[in-house]
Design a protein around this motif. Structure first.
Motif, PDB file in Angstrom:
ATOM      1  N   THR A 286       0.853  -1.198   0.000  1.00  0.00           N
ATOM      2  CA  THR A 286       0.000   0.000   0.000  1.00  0.00           C
ATOM      3  C   THR A 286       0.890   1.250   0.000  1.00  0.00           C
ATOM      4  O   THR A 286       2.092   1.169   0.305  1.00  0.00           O
ATOM      5  CB  THR A 286      -0.861   0.050   1.272  1.00  0.00           C
ATOM      6  N   ALA A 287       0.275   2.383  -0.275  1.00  0.00           N
ATOM      7  CA  ALA A 287       1.027   3.650  -0.265  1.00  0.00           C
ATOM      8  C   ALA A 287       1.663   3.866   1.107  1.00  0.00           C
ATOM      9  O   ALA A 287       2.828   4.281   1.215  1.00  0.00           O
ATOM     10  CB  ALA A 287       0.091   4.806  -0.611  1.00  0.00           C
ATOM     11  N   TYR A 288       0.919   3.550   2.173  1.00  0.00           N
ATOM     12  CA  TYR A 288       1.454   3.738   3.531  1.00  0.00           C
ATOM     13  C   TYR A 288       2.734   2.916   3.706  1.00  0.00           C
ATOM     14  O   TYR A 288       3.742   3.420   4.209  1.00  0.00           O
ATOM     15  CB  TYR A 288       0.409   3.301   4.574  1.00  0.00           C
ATOM     16  N   ASP A 289       2.695   1.648   3.270  1.00  0.00           N
ATOM     17  CA  ASP A 289       3.873   0.791   3.443  1.00  0.00           C
ATOM     18  C   ASP A 289       5.027   1.231   2.543  1.00  0.00           C
ATOM     19  O   ASP A 289       6.195   1.093   2.928  1.00  0.00           O
ATOM     20  CB  ASP A 289       3.507  -0.680   3.184  1.00  0.00           C
ATOM     21  N   ARG A 290       4.719   1.749   1.365  1.00  0.00           N
ATOM     22  CA  ARG A 290       5.807   2.237   0.497  1.00  0.00           C
ATOM     23  C   ARG A 290       6.529   3.402   1.160  1.00  0.00           C
ATOM     24  O   ARG A 290       7.758   3.518   1.116  1.00  0.00           O
ATOM     25  CB  ARG A 290       5.247   2.708  -0.849  1.00  0.00           C
ATOM     26  N   VAL A 291       5.730   4.281   1.783  1.00  0.00           N
ATOM     27  CA  VAL A 291       6.335   5.453   2.422  1.00  0.00           C
ATOM     28  C   VAL A 291       7.132   5.027   3.656  1.00  0.00           C
ATOM     29  O   VAL A 291       8.279   5.458   3.851  1.00  0.00           O
ATOM     30  CB  VAL A 291       5.249   6.496   2.798  1.00  0.00           C
ATOM     31  N   LEU A 292       6.540   4.152   4.476  1.00  0.00           N
ATOM     32  CA  LEU A 292       7.240   3.712   5.689  1.00  0.00           C
ATOM     33  C   LEU A 292       8.541   2.987   5.322  1.00  0.00           C
ATOM     34  O   LEU A 292       9.597   3.226   5.922  1.00  0.00           O
ATOM     35  CB  LEU A 292       6.326   2.782   6.511  1.00  0.00           C
ATOM     36  N   ALA A 293       8.469   2.112   4.320  1.00  0.00           N
ATOM     37  CA  ALA A 293       9.658   1.369   3.895  1.00  0.00           C
ATOM     38  C   ALA A 293      10.734   2.335   3.392  1.00  0.00           C
ATOM     39  O   ALA A 293      11.924   2.169   3.679  1.00  0.00           O
ATOM     40  CB  ALA A 293       9.276   0.378   2.789  1.00  0.00           C
ATOM     41  N   THR A 294      10.315   3.357   2.661  1.00  0.00           N
ATOM     42  CA  THR A 294      11.280   4.327   2.135  1.00  0.00           C
ATOM     43  C   THR A 294      11.906   5.128   3.274  1.00  0.00           C
ATOM     44  O   THR A 294      13.121   5.356   3.307  1.00  0.00           O
ATOM     45  CB  THR A 294      10.575   5.260   1.119  1.00  0.00           C
ATOM     46  N   ARG A 295      11.081   5.522   4.236  1.00  0.00           N
ATOM     47  CA  ARG A 295      11.617   6.271   5.386  1.00  0.00           C
ATOM     48  C   ARG A 295      12.631   5.409   6.150  1.00  0.00           C
ATOM     49  O   ARG A 295      13.694   5.887   6.540  1.00  0.00           O
ATOM     50  CB  ARG A 295      10.474   6.668   6.345  1.00  0.00           C
ATOM     51  N   PHE A 296      12.307   4.147   6.354  1.00  0.00           N
ATOM     52  CA  PHE A 296      13.229   3.246   7.057  1.00  0.00           C
ATOM     53  C   PHE A 296      14.546   3.100   6.276  1.00  0.00           C
ATOM     54  O   PHE A 296      15.626   3.111   6.861  1.00  0.00           O
ATOM     55  CB  PHE A 296      12.598   1.855   7.230  1.00  0.00           C
ATOM     56  N   GLY A 297      14.432   2.921   4.957  1.00  0.00           N
ATOM     57  CA  GLY A 297      15.637   2.714   4.139  1.00  0.00           C
ATOM     58  C   GLY A 297      16.555   3.924   4.167  1.00  0.00           C
ATOM     59  O   GLY A 297      17.781   3.799   4.333  1.00  0.00           O
ATOM     60  N   VAL A 298      15.961   5.104   4.035  1.00  0.00           N
ATOM     61  CA  VAL A 298      16.760   6.340   4.031  1.00  0.00           C
ATOM     62  C   VAL A 298      17.439   6.507   5.399  1.00  0.00           C
ATOM     63  O   VAL A 298      18.619   6.865   5.503  1.00  0.00           O
ATOM     64  CB  VAL A 298      15.861   7.553   3.683  1.00  0.00           C
ATOM     65  N   GLU A 299      16.708   6.211   6.470  1.00  0.00           N
ATOM     66  CA  GLU A 299      17.270   6.365   7.813  1.00  0.00           C
ATOM     67  C   GLU A 299      18.372   5.327   8.069  1.00  0.00           C
ATOM     68  O   GLU A 299      19.359   5.624   8.763  1.00  0.00           O
ATOM     69  CB  GLU A 299      16.156   6.225   8.861  1.00  0.00           C
ATOM     70  N   ALA A 300      18.217   4.140   7.517  1.00  0.00           N
ATOM     71  CA  ALA A 300      19.254   3.113   7.707  1.00  0.00           C
ATOM     72  C   ALA A 300      20.570   3.588   7.099  1.00  0.00           C
ATOM     73  O   ALA A 300      21.648   3.410   7.682  1.00  0.00           O
ATOM     74  CB  ALA A 300      18.806   1.785   7.086  1.00  0.00           C
ATOM     75  N   VAL A 301      20.492   4.215   5.928  1.00  0.00           N
ATOM     76  CA  VAL A 301      21.707   4.741   5.292  1.00  0.00           C
ATOM     77  C   VAL A 301      22.317   5.847   6.175  1.00  0.00           C
ATOM     78  O   VAL A 301      23.534   5.889   6.401  1.00  0.00           O
ATOM     79  CB  VAL A 301      21.391   5.279   3.874  1.00  0.00           C
ATOM     80  N   ALA A 302      21.450   6.702   6.704  1.00  0.00           N
ATOM     81  CA  ALA A 302      21.950   7.779   7.572  1.00  0.00           C
ATOM     82  C   ALA A 302      22.636   7.187   8.808  1.00  0.00           C
ATOM     83  O   ALA A 302      23.707   7.650   9.225  1.00  0.00           O
ATOM     84  CB  ALA A 302      20.793   8.690   7.992  1.00  0.00           C
ATOM     85  N   ALA A 303      22.045   6.127   9.368  1.00  0.00           N
ATOM     86  CA  ALA A 303      22.633   5.496  10.562  1.00  0.00           C
ATOM     87  C   ALA A 303      24.009   4.920  10.239  1.00  0.00           C
ATOM     88  O   ALA A 303      24.958   5.072  11.014  1.00  0.00           O
ATOM     89  CB  ALA A 303      21.701   4.400  11.083  1.00  0.00           C
ATOM     90  N   VAL A 304      24.114   4.277   9.063  1.00  0.00           N
ATOM     91  CA  VAL A 304      25.403   3.720   8.645  1.00  0.00           C
ATOM     92  C   VAL A 304      26.446   4.833   8.599  1.00  0.00           C
ATOM     93  O   VAL A 304      27.568   4.686   9.105  1.00  0.00           O
ATOM     94  CB  VAL A 304      25.274   3.030   7.260  1.00  0.00           C
ATOM     95  N   HIS A 305      26.084   5.976   8.020  1.00  0.00           N
ATOM     96  CA  HIS A 305      27.071   7.053   7.862  1.00  0.00           C
ATOM     97  C   HIS A 305      27.344   7.808   9.155  1.00  0.00           C
ATOM     98  O   HIS A 305      28.388   8.440   9.291  1.00  0.00           O
ATOM     99  CB  HIS A 305      26.661   7.973   6.708  1.00  0.00           C
ATOM    100  N   ASP A 306      26.422   7.709  10.100  1.00  0.00           N
ATOM    101  CA  ASP A 306      26.695   8.292  11.427  1.00  0.00           C
ATOM    102  C   ASP A 306      27.484   7.321  12.296  1.00  0.00           C
ATOM    103  O   ASP A 306      27.848   7.654  13.424  1.00  0.00           O
ATOM    104  CB  ASP A 306      25.373   8.595  12.161  1.00  0.00           C
TER     105      ASP A 306
END
Ligand code: F6P
Length: 349
Positions: A286-306
């Motif tokens: 669903t649109a909700y899950d696409r957005v949540l999954a995208t938010r999680f993915g972007v944050e995971a990359v940020a966590a890696v770089h932090d």
């Protein structure tokens, strides 16, 4: 950096959206290289991976499943599994691992973290049973699918004056049953957290008939069981787990069929059952899950770089945060029982 990515455990709508987010955000924001391990931890143990490029993942947002494949392989199931896994990550030149999974996959991630692997977790499961995050992606899609099925069962149950039992997924918890049951106007919602009385269910269904409602839809989680006693023993024989995976989880299914038979036997009302099974896991998020999954993915990359390792990205009060992996694993997030006792209660029976 070179990021290793894997998807483990049961698949789930939105996995591909996380893969896309990690690959694209990693490359565009940090010039990262990403490799995708195939079939979860099995791919790490067997050194099977593929390079992931933004051009190759841009169409993945709406696609169900995981293009990396998944498995329930547990590197800690054998004595040399953990060593092989750690050595392979080093040999592959992977600087940080993003593990997308539920309790089992993230439990492995946590244990590998204590062996020196730099890992960030991303929570997934249609069951929504992972602690540490308010919601996991995939849950919303599964609820939509189950609700649509219940809507359809309502009309055929009504036409034939039948009881229809609908078995939904939910191994330890009743989130899908509760949400889809409320959304679909179910007459009974039975969950693993609350053992049920078969006679009580039958008596409420009889009362509905006496009131002139000749059809009933009962939603039951695959992990729900009767209260201790002869019914529990009888249900266990039919709904007996078949195979057990490397994490010790039994394959469930069958409680809905057992309950439909018992309802028909005890009330005399014609009854049927439907098991939704993997239909709830497949298909486009669903649109909700696409957005949540995208938010999680972007944050995971940020966590890696932090350099924030040993953490899982999570949703709390509408915001994406990072929580220690140990907060997520080990104990399932049970259903908020108020959903049944307060929200659903006036509409049940
Ligand atoms: O991923 C969670 C889940 O969908 C459970 O609800 C269900 O019991 C289990 O996976 C089924 O797993 P499998 O596809 O391995 O049979």
């Amino acid at each position: 950096m070179r990021i290793g990515l894997l998807t483990g455990g049961g698949d789930c709508p939105g996995l591909n959206a996380v893969i896309r987010a990690v690959v694209v955000a990693g490359r565009r924001l940090h010039a990262d290289e990403t490799v995708g391990y195939l079939d979860g931890w099995r791919g790490v143990m067997e050194r099977r991976s593929v390079p992931l490029e933004p051009g190759g993942v841009e169409d993945l947002l709406a696609r169900g499943g995981t293009v990396l494949g998944s498995s329930r392989t547990n590197p800690f199931a054998t004595d040399d599994g953990p060593r092989v896994t750690v050595d392979n990550i080093v040999k592959d030149g992977v600087d940080a691992l993003v593990a997308i999974g539920g309790d089992d996959t993230l439990g492995v991630a946590h244990r590998l973290g204590s062996l020196g692997v730099r890992v960030v977790g991303v929570p997934k499961t249609i069951d929504n049973d992972l602690s540490g995050t308010e919601v996991t992606f995939g849950f919303h899609t599964a609820v939509e699918t189950a609700t649509e099925a219940i809507d359809r069962l309502q009309t055929t149950a009504e036409s034939h004056h039948r009881v229809i039992v609908c078995e939904v997924m939910g191994r330890h918890v009743g989130w899908i049953a509760a949400y889809a049951g409320i959304a679909g106007g179910a007459d009974e919602i039975l969950v693993p957290e609350v053992p049920f009385g078969v006679d009580e269910v039958c008596s409420r269904i009889r009362k509905r008939h006496e009131r002139g409602s000749y059809s009933s839809v009962v939603v039951i989680s695959e992990g729900a069981l009767p209260e201790p006693g002869p019914d529990l023993e009888s249900a266990k024989v039919t709904a007996t787990p078949r195979t057990v995976d490397q994490f010790g989880h039994a394959q469930l299914g069958g409680i809905g069929a057992w309950l439909a038979r018992e309802i028909e036997r005890r009330t005399g009302y014609e009854s049927r059952h439907t098991t939704l099974g993997h239909i709830q896991r497949g298909g486009s998020p669903t649109a909700y899950d696409r957005v949540l999954a995208t938010r999680f993915g972007v944050e995971a990359v940020a966590a890696v770089h932090d350099g924030t390792f040993g953490k899982m990205v999570a949703l709390r009060s509408g915001r994406i945060v990072r929580v220690p992996l140990e907060e997520a694993i080990g104990r399932p997030k049970s259903l908020d029982i108020q959903l049944l006792t307060e929200v659903a209660a006036p509409f049940l029976g």
